[in-house]
Design an enzyme around this catalytic site. Sequence first.
Site, PDB file in Angstrom:
ATOM      1  N   ASP A 288      -1.990  19.692  12.658  1.00  0.00           N
ATOM      2  CA  ASP A 288      -2.041  20.966  11.947  1.00  0.00           C
ATOM      3  C   ASP A 288      -3.426  21.157  11.319  1.00  0.00           C
ATOM      4  O   ASP A 288      -4.383  20.480  11.686  1.00  0.00           O
ATOM      5  CB  ASP A 288      -0.908  21.002  10.911  1.00  0.00           C
ATOM      6  CG  ASP A 288      -0.348  22.392  10.696  1.00  0.00           C
ATOM      7  OD1 ASP A 288      -1.162  23.330  10.556  1.00  0.00           O
ATOM      8  OD2 ASP A 288       0.883  22.559  10.642  1.00  0.00           O
ATOM      9  N   ASP A 401      -0.994  29.628  15.725  1.00  0.00           N
ATOM     10  CA  ASP A 401      -0.143  29.888  14.561  1.00  0.00           C
ATOM     11  C   ASP A 401      -0.582  31.185  13.873  1.00  0.00           C
ATOM     12  O   ASP A 401      -1.716  31.633  14.037  1.00  0.00           O
ATOM     13  CB  ASP A 401      -0.240  28.712  13.587  1.00  0.00           C
ATOM     14  CG  ASP A 401       0.946  28.640  12.633  1.00  0.00           C
ATOM     15  OD1 ASP A 401       1.904  29.425  12.801  1.00  0.00           O
ATOM     16  OD2 ASP A 401       0.920  27.789  11.725  1.00  0.00           O
ATOM     17  N   GLU A 404       1.158  36.769  14.345  1.00  0.00           N
ATOM     18  CA  GLU A 404       1.839  38.073  14.321  1.00  0.00           C
ATOM     19  C   GLU A 404       0.860  39.263  14.392  1.00  0.00           C
ATOM     20  O   GLU A 404       1.237  40.260  15.025  1.00  0.00           O
ATOM     21  CB  GLU A 404       2.720  38.173  13.071  1.00  0.00           C
ATOM     22  CG  GLU A 404       3.877  37.224  13.032  1.00  0.00           C
ATOM     23  CD  GLU A 404       3.456  35.801  12.645  1.00  0.00           C
ATOM     24  OE1 GLU A 404       4.175  34.860  13.001  1.00  0.00           O
ATOM     25  OE2 GLU A 404       2.406  35.637  12.005  1.00  0.00           O
ATOM     26  N   GLU A 406      -0.224  37.294  10.770  1.00  0.00           N
ATOM     27  CA  GLU A 406       0.587  37.153   9.557  1.00  0.00           C
ATOM     28  C   GLU A 406       0.292  38.244   8.541  1.00  0.00           C
ATOM     29  O   GLU A 406       1.206  38.801   7.942  1.00  0.00           O
ATOM     30  CB  GLU A 406       0.377  35.774   8.925  1.00  0.00           C
ATOM     31  CG  GLU A 406       1.240  35.591   7.691  1.00  0.00           C
ATOM     32  CD  GLU A 406       1.439  34.148   7.308  1.00  0.00           C
ATOM     33  OE1 GLU A 406       0.971  33.778   6.225  1.00  0.00           O
ATOM     34  OE2 GLU A 406       2.065  33.399   8.081  1.00  0.00           O
ATOM     35  N   ARG A 452       3.677  31.441  17.844  1.00  0.00           N
ATOM     36  CA  ARG A 452       4.724  31.908  16.935  1.00  0.00           C
ATOM     37  C   ARG A 452       5.092  33.365  17.162  1.00  0.00           C
ATOM     38  O   ARG A 452       6.143  33.822  16.728  1.00  0.00           O
ATOM     39  CB  ARG A 452       4.278  31.703  15.474  1.00  0.00           C
ATOM     40  CG  ARG A 452       5.430  31.752  14.493  1.00  0.00           C
ATOM     41  CD  ARG A 452       5.015  31.301  13.114  1.00  0.00           C
ATOM     42  NE  ARG A 452       4.297  32.326  12.367  1.00  0.00           N
ATOM     43  CZ  ARG A 452       3.937  32.200  11.083  1.00  0.00           C
ATOM     44  NH1 ARG A 452       4.208  31.084  10.438  1.00  0.00           N
ATOM     45  NH2 ARG A 452       3.279  33.158  10.471  1.00  0.00           N
ATOM     46  N   ASP A 469       9.395  29.449  10.484  1.00  0.00           N
ATOM     47  CA  ASP A 469       9.519  28.522   9.353  1.00  0.00           C
ATOM     48  C   ASP A 469      10.945  28.486   8.819  1.00  0.00           C
ATOM     49  O   ASP A 469      11.238  28.915   7.694  1.00  0.00           O
ATOM     50  CB  ASP A 469       8.539  28.932   8.253  1.00  0.00           C
ATOM     51  CG  ASP A 469       7.094  28.810   8.691  1.00  0.00           C
ATOM     52  OD1 ASP A 469       6.831  28.093   9.678  1.00  0.00           O
ATOM     53  OD2 ASP A 469       6.227  29.435   8.060  1.00  0.00           O
ATOM     54  N   HIS A 528       9.425  19.020  13.363  1.00  0.00           N
ATOM     55  CA  HIS A 528       8.255  19.498  12.627  1.00  0.00           C
ATOM     56  C   HIS A 528       8.712  19.927  11.234  1.00  0.00           C
ATOM     57  O   HIS A 528       9.764  20.542  11.091  1.00  0.00           O
ATOM     58  CB  HIS A 528       7.603  20.675  13.355  1.00  0.00           C
ATOM     59  CG  HIS A 528       6.382  21.210  12.677  1.00  0.00           C
ATOM     60  ND1 HIS A 528       5.218  20.487  12.539  1.00  0.00           N
ATOM     61  CD2 HIS A 528       6.145  22.412  12.079  1.00  0.00           C
ATOM     62  CE1 HIS A 528       4.308  21.214  11.912  1.00  0.00           C
ATOM     63  NE2 HIS A 528       4.849  22.388  11.614  1.00  0.00           N
TER      64      HIS A 528
END
Length: 793
Positions: A288, A401, A404, A406, A452, A469, A528
Amino acid sequence: MKQYIVLTFLLSITLGYSQNPNRIFESITYKNNVLEIRVNDGIYKITPFSEHIIENTFIPAGEVYNPNSHAVVLEPKPIKAKFLNVGDAFQLQTEGITVNIQKQPFQISYSYKGKPVISEKKGYVKNDSLETIQFNLRKDEVLYGGGARALGMNRRGYRLELYNRAHYGYETHSELMNYTMPIVMSSNTYMVHFDNAPIGFLDLDSHKDNTLTYETISGRKTYQVIVGDSWTDLIDSYTDLTGKQPLLPRWALGNFSSRFGYHSQKEVEATVQKFRNEEIPLDAIIIDIFWFGKDIQGHMGNLEFLKDSFPNPTQMIKNLKSDHVNMVLVSEPFVLTTSKRWQEAVEKDILAKDSIGNPFTYDFYFGNTGLIDIYNPKGKTWFWDIYKGLADMGVTGIWGDLGEPEVHPSDLLHATGTADEIHNTYGHDWARLISEGYKADFPNQRPFILMRAGYSGSQRFGMIPWSGDVNRTWGGLQSQPEIALQMGMQGLGYMHSDLGGFAGNLQDPELYTRWLQYGVFQPIYRPHAQEDVPAEPVFWDEHTKVLAKKSIELRYQLLPYNYHLSFQNHKNGTPLMRPLFFEDTTEALKTDASTYFWGDDFLVSPIMNSKVISKDIYFPKNNTWFDFYTGNKFDGGQSATVNVVEDNIPTFVRAGAFIPMANPMQSTKDYDGNKFELHYYHDASVEESKGQLYNDDGVTANAYENGNYELLNFESETTRSKIEIEFEAEVGSAYTAQSKQIDLVVHQITAKPKWIKLNRKRIAFDYNEDNNTVTIPLEWNTAKDLKLNIKLK
């Protein structure tokens, strides 16, 4: 007269509603496979792609037709179709799907093989803030789709926002998550795909007036109606339209070590060594954000190894690869103003802009940031060059990651449109960027792309989505089968969850165990979590570790079976996880996700609550089922109460199934496709059955398309006194086949056979009366067919 009667009947049963009363028919033409209908306020262009797919685009007066689709890759080709004109009605009739046009009052409807499918209600309407397309629904339809949600299998009654947004810590209910899709599927085995990228809503009869409405801020007024004779046929047609998922590298079906996150090279190497010391199989480790920064905040966009934490990353990756462990690195589309690359990003003009052409900056959790504009060729090239450099170092997987994105302010501008026009397809096109980069620079390598967020059609870029998540609770676990089943129906066959749960600090050994047991039968096996509770089994107590190891070892035993599921998905779009209603039309199953099919032959019922000692399970009809662990027999079409044990979750095998299983291994690199067990589940009720096993080298791109594969076929015929099993092989033109060493294990044999013959010669076998199995060692030169005869007592 006959045509007129049939046409009138079809139009009268499509629900009998007229469309927008102000819409007036003017003319109709059918030319070059396109039906064009002129009405007073625009033009309809209707194009059949096949007998199962038809596309409808409305172009309002004054607008220009936009042919560009984010999703569709299938080229419409002229097909057999009849254009019929009878009185005030018209039909464009293919061998399957038919579009019906009524002149007055104007209406468009669809039927399939003479049965109504769906009809436009008001059709296209422009409101004050949204453009809409409206349809009639029948009152008894169960509706699926809309992407990843936690709502229950029947999503009818919701107005679903189409705006990819992460939901941190969700459990049993989430109306908006990180992967939305403009897709509606009906229990009547049809699909409507709204082929448009900008944000909006999907209203699945929220007003309870039998109305389906697509709402958007702008863009194409295009949709496809897709029909099928079965669910697998329907999904096959949809993935023909939007693209098939490439085969994953075989190692992606193994076990991952992953957490948020590993802080140093020393920690990474020590974790991998602990797996090896405990002899728990492992194929990959995911690092990560700490690979490029010591802290959670302030470093996003560095995208290079932090040397004081990872002093020799190239050697680390090389050492891991020599131990058969693949390296996957996280990346995000944000470049913080505090990162090492900020000035470079500004100078190279790779960031999304504000209204006056400057990099658009804003604050979010990780810091003050800009966003990489992957729609700007400069941004796309810059981003890929970073990935290429990492791949050259030996990194074999990309984790995208926060895609979107985010945080994506509406007044941010991309090279091709506003944030709201681009938002839902950002993750989709990010995956495209990586996929196209691999094809250009590493054409023989299968990429691993963990993302994601995406949109309809993202599967064709090899995207592997996960469910975000999720909370580390029983409620978080309970929503996972629904999410994976729904996404598989919508083309994303590899949707999976963070095994064990991601968010929160609940350390519950039973929950962790049950989640990992479920993971054996979900597409990707990837524990995870946030690091306050260990994600990796090697850091749990001894008892939990033993149970986890047992699950992971079973996952590896099933590698040949699972790899064949990947092949089915690649070839036909078939999901790895499948709802029971794919085969059994019992009404209650239309909304059931408690039990599901894993591939063709497993029935799986995860344990979703604490301290469960028994469970009522429905066994799909027209089949007989055997407990995978005990051999107990269950007849289909009824429910039974089964005992629940600590070691595993209820799992059953279809009578007549062929289940290939691998020998023990510590990574998929140890897998030998020429040596395996083949389990055949005999039952007198199954007179004939078939099985297949796909094999290739597990790494080369386009192996099947290039003839670099073998497909092993197994077929059984059973009578009261004998079992006959035939082995045949299809070997690709570029594949070098080797002889197979197979231990054939025939289950449910209640007495020692009189004899067994292979190609008419008697051979030795082993009979185990304790578990009623016959084991037969076979050597098979696949250039020749084999025929095995078992004479029963």
